[in-house]
Design a protein around this motif. Structure first.
Motif, PDB file in Angstrom:
ATOM      1  N   GLY A 111      -6.156  26.593   2.849  1.00  0.00           N
ATOM      2  CA  GLY A 111      -6.534  27.764   3.634  1.00  0.00           C
ATOM      3  C   GLY A 111      -7.934  28.234   3.309  1.00  0.00           C
ATOM      4  O   GLY A 111      -8.654  27.618   2.522  1.00  0.00           O
ATOM      5  N   ASP A 112      -8.309  29.361   3.929  1.00  0.00           N
ATOM      6  CA  ASP A 112      -9.639  29.936   3.714  1.00  0.00           C
ATOM      7  C   ASP A 112      -9.611  31.374   4.217  1.00  0.00           C
ATOM      8  O   ASP A 112      -8.727  31.758   4.993  1.00  0.00           O
ATOM      9  CB  ASP A 112     -10.698  29.119   4.468  1.00  0.00           C
ATOM     10  CG  ASP A 112     -12.097  29.292   3.885  1.00  0.00           C
ATOM     11  OD1 ASP A 112     -12.250  30.061   2.913  1.00  0.00           O
ATOM     12  OD2 ASP A 112     -13.036  28.665   4.406  1.00  0.00           O
ATOM     13  N   GLU A 113     -10.572  32.155   3.767  1.00  0.00           N
ATOM     14  CA  GLU A 113     -10.730  33.549   4.211  1.00  0.00           C
ATOM     15  C   GLU A 113      -9.434  34.351   4.077  1.00  0.00           C
ATOM     16  O   GLU A 113      -9.078  35.157   4.924  1.00  0.00           O
ATOM     17  CB  GLU A 113     -11.247  33.586   5.651  1.00  0.00           C
ATOM     18  CG  GLU A 113     -12.628  32.948   5.772  1.00  0.00           C
ATOM     19  CD  GLU A 113     -13.161  32.943   7.195  1.00  0.00           C
ATOM     20  OE1 GLU A 113     -12.366  33.185   8.128  1.00  0.00           O
ATOM     21  OE2 GLU A 113     -14.368  32.692   7.362  1.00  0.00           O
ATOM     22  N   GLY A 114      -8.703  34.080   2.998  1.00  0.00           N
ATOM     23  CA  GLY A 114      -7.517  34.873   2.682  1.00  0.00           C
ATOM     24  C   GLY A 114      -6.241  34.420   3.332  1.00  0.00           C
ATOM     25  O   GLY A 114      -5.174  34.992   3.081  1.00  0.00           O
ATOM     26  N   LYS A 115      -6.284  33.364   4.164  1.00  0.00           N
ATOM     27  CA  LYS A 115      -5.086  32.937   4.889  1.00  0.00           C
ATOM     28  C   LYS A 115      -4.843  31.441   4.726  1.00  0.00           C
ATOM     29  O   LYS A 115      -5.795  30.669   4.585  1.00  0.00           O
ATOM     30  CB  LYS A 115      -5.241  33.233   6.389  1.00  0.00           C
ATOM     31  CG  LYS A 115      -5.314  34.695   6.718  1.00  0.00           C
ATOM     32  CD  LYS A 115      -5.515  34.891   8.209  1.00  0.00           C
ATOM     33  CE  LYS A 115      -6.807  35.656   8.445  1.00  0.00           C
ATOM     34  NZ  LYS A 115      -7.144  35.803   9.822  1.00  0.00           N
ATOM     35  N   LEU A 116      -3.554  31.071   4.818  1.00  0.00           N
ATOM     36  CA  LEU A 116      -3.199  29.660   4.828  1.00  0.00           C
ATOM     37  C   LEU A 116      -3.464  29.085   6.216  1.00  0.00           C
ATOM     38  O   LEU A 116      -3.350  29.791   7.220  1.00  0.00           O
ATOM     39  CB  LEU A 116      -1.717  29.481   4.480  1.00  0.00           C
ATOM     40  CG  LEU A 116      -1.291  29.884   3.062  1.00  0.00           C
ATOM     41  CD1 LEU A 116       0.217  29.780   2.913  1.00  0.00           C
ATOM     42  CD2 LEU A 116      -1.994  29.029   2.011  1.00  0.00           C
ATOM     43  N   TYR A 117      -3.819  27.786   6.254  1.00  0.00           N
ATOM     44  CA  TYR A 117      -4.003  27.130   7.542  1.00  0.00           C
ATOM     45  C   TYR A 117      -2.665  27.012   8.270  1.00  0.00           C
ATOM     46  O   TYR A 117      -1.591  27.051   7.658  1.00  0.00           O
ATOM     47  CB  TYR A 117      -4.579  25.717   7.348  1.00  0.00           C
ATOM     48  CG  TYR A 117      -5.969  25.677   6.758  1.00  0.00           C
ATOM     49  CD1 TYR A 117      -6.983  26.500   7.240  1.00  0.00           C
ATOM     50  CD2 TYR A 117      -6.277  24.809   5.715  1.00  0.00           C
ATOM     51  CE1 TYR A 117      -8.260  26.454   6.706  1.00  0.00           C
ATOM     52  CE2 TYR A 117      -7.550  24.763   5.164  1.00  0.00           C
ATOM     53  CZ  TYR A 117      -8.539  25.595   5.665  1.00  0.00           C
ATOM     54  OH  TYR A 117      -9.793  25.552   5.123  1.00  0.00           O
ATOM     55  N   ASN A 118      -2.719  26.854   9.587  1.00  0.00           N
ATOM     56  CA  ASN A 118      -1.506  26.655  10.378  1.00  0.00           C
ATOM     57  C   ASN A 118      -0.705  25.480   9.845  1.00  0.00           C
ATOM     58  O   ASN A 118      -1.256  24.403   9.609  1.00  0.00           O
ATOM     59  CB  ASN A 118      -1.855  26.386  11.849  1.00  0.00           C
ATOM     60  CG  ASN A 118      -2.310  27.646  12.556  1.00  0.00           C
ATOM     61  OD1 ASN A 118      -2.006  28.741  12.122  1.00  0.00           O
ATOM     62  ND2 ASN A 118      -3.038  27.484  13.651  1.00  0.00           N
ATOM     63  N   GLY A 119       0.593  25.686   9.650  1.00  0.00           N
ATOM     64  CA  GLY A 119       1.464  24.622   9.180  1.00  0.00           C
ATOM     65  C   GLY A 119       1.594  24.541   7.671  1.00  0.00           C
ATOM     66  O   GLY A 119       2.455  23.819   7.159  1.00  0.00           O
ATOM     67  N   VAL A 120       0.746  25.247   6.933  1.00  0.00           N
ATOM     68  CA  VAL A 120       0.841  25.254   5.474  1.00  0.00           C
ATOM     69  C   VAL A 120       1.806  26.374   5.067  1.00  0.00           C
ATOM     70  O   VAL A 120       1.636  27.523   5.460  1.00  0.00           O
ATOM     71  CB  VAL A 120      -0.536  25.469   4.820  1.00  0.00           C
ATOM     72  CG1 VAL A 120      -0.403  25.556   3.306  1.00  0.00           C
ATOM     73  CG2 VAL A 120      -1.485  24.346   5.203  1.00  0.00           C
ATOM     74  N   THR A 121       2.832  26.018   4.311  1.00  0.00           N
ATOM     75  CA  THR A 121       3.868  26.980   3.933  1.00  0.00           C
ATOM     76  C   THR A 121       3.798  27.297   2.440  1.00  0.00           C
ATOM     77  O   THR A 121       3.080  26.640   1.679  1.00  0.00           O
ATOM     78  CB  THR A 121       5.259  26.392   4.227  1.00  0.00           C
ATOM     79  OG1 THR A 121       5.462  25.252   3.371  1.00  0.00           O
ATOM     80  CG2 THR A 121       5.376  25.965   5.694  1.00  0.00           C
TER      81      THR A 121
END
Length: 273
Positions: A111-121
């Motif tokens: 992820g980046d900018e405080g969030k996980l990428y789509n699909g990353v749990t």
């Protein structure tokens, strides 16, 4: 330099990211390279439309064949991992390799900018922690570092003391040396480091260039790993990786289609600086 290096990362058909960026860099640096694609990706994700073919079954079968053939490596580098199942297979393989003395470099792309990428749990985060447990070197960005450490993301930045606490937490998980990129420390864009060989922390500041290319993290990780494997200190290796990525960005900042990433092959002489 007769070192055998295995790269475990995705392969994009269109764009210089992941394996397409790492192989030219490390080949230029003189390493014998092998690869295990975690996915075949149609193009860099920045275009907004893409197709991904996951290769977990292929990875599992390939690892079995390699074990039968007795293949081994001086270093293994992991990058983009597609699924929880794949993360578990790769983590187990890296654990086995580490037991044989192989150096493990982990770029926990999540992820980046405080969030996980789509699909990353959160389960994927857990598997990345398993990789961190056996890693000699981890290279997360600040977002990935706090997810691994189970600490809060601070949008406005952190103090040097908080940066030290983050490093300590990652080392408690098992990482030996740690490089955290894309951090803001006391108002400065900073790469945070800890070198387990010297026991020293370091803070390397940089000026952010307002141009985005996919794949710059892969180039950074490649140069860093190449310099470390060549016997250079971690602080010096990190600074050189920062300088080389900066020069590549500046050279290509006017490229029309930045979604392709940096055309690494025409920039390789910068690595020799």
């Amino acid at each position: 330099m007769d070192k055998q290096v295995l790269l475990i990362n995705d392969l994009a058909g269109y764009g210089k990211v992941a394996l397409s960026a790492m192989i030219p860099v490390l080949s230029h640096m003189g390493y014998n390279l092998y690869n295990l694609p975690t996915a075949l990706v149609s193009n860099t994700l920045d275009y907004g439309k893409f197709d991904i073919l996951e290769t977990t079954g292929y990875i599992r079968n390939t690892i079995g064949v390699w074990k039968e053939l007795g293949f081994c490596f001086d270093a293994v580098s992991t990058g983009f991992i597609v699924s929880e199942l794949q993360a578990g297979v790769i983590a187990e393989y890296c654990r086995e390799q580490a037991g044989n003395g192989t150096l493990i470099f982990v770029d926990p792309i999540m992820g980046d900018e405080g969030k996980l990428y789509n699909g990353v749990t959160q389960q994927t985060v857990g598997h990345m922690r398993r990789l961190t447990e056996v890693a000699d070197y981890i290279v997360p960005n600040y977002t990935e570092a706090v997810y691994l450490a189970g600490m809060p993301y601070k949008k406005d930045g952190i103090t040097k003391e908080e940066a030290g606490n983050l490093i300590d937490r990652l080392r408690q998980i098992g990482a030996k040396s740690v490089i955290v990129t894309s951090a803001c420390v006391e108002g400065n864009d900073t790469v945070i480091g800890y070198d387990h060989k010297t026991g020293q922390r370091f803070f390397l500041t940089f000026t952010l260039i307002p141009v985005r290319f996919p794949g710059t993290g892969d180039i950074f990780s490649s140069v860093l790993m190449g310099k470390v494997l060549a016997g250079e200190g971690l602080r010096e290796s990190t600074q050189k990786a920062m300088d080389i990525v900066k020069e590549m960005i500046l050279r290509n900042r006017d490229n029309v289609d930045k979604f392709k990433g940096i055309p690494v092959e025409v920039c390789l002489e910068l690595i020799d600086i």
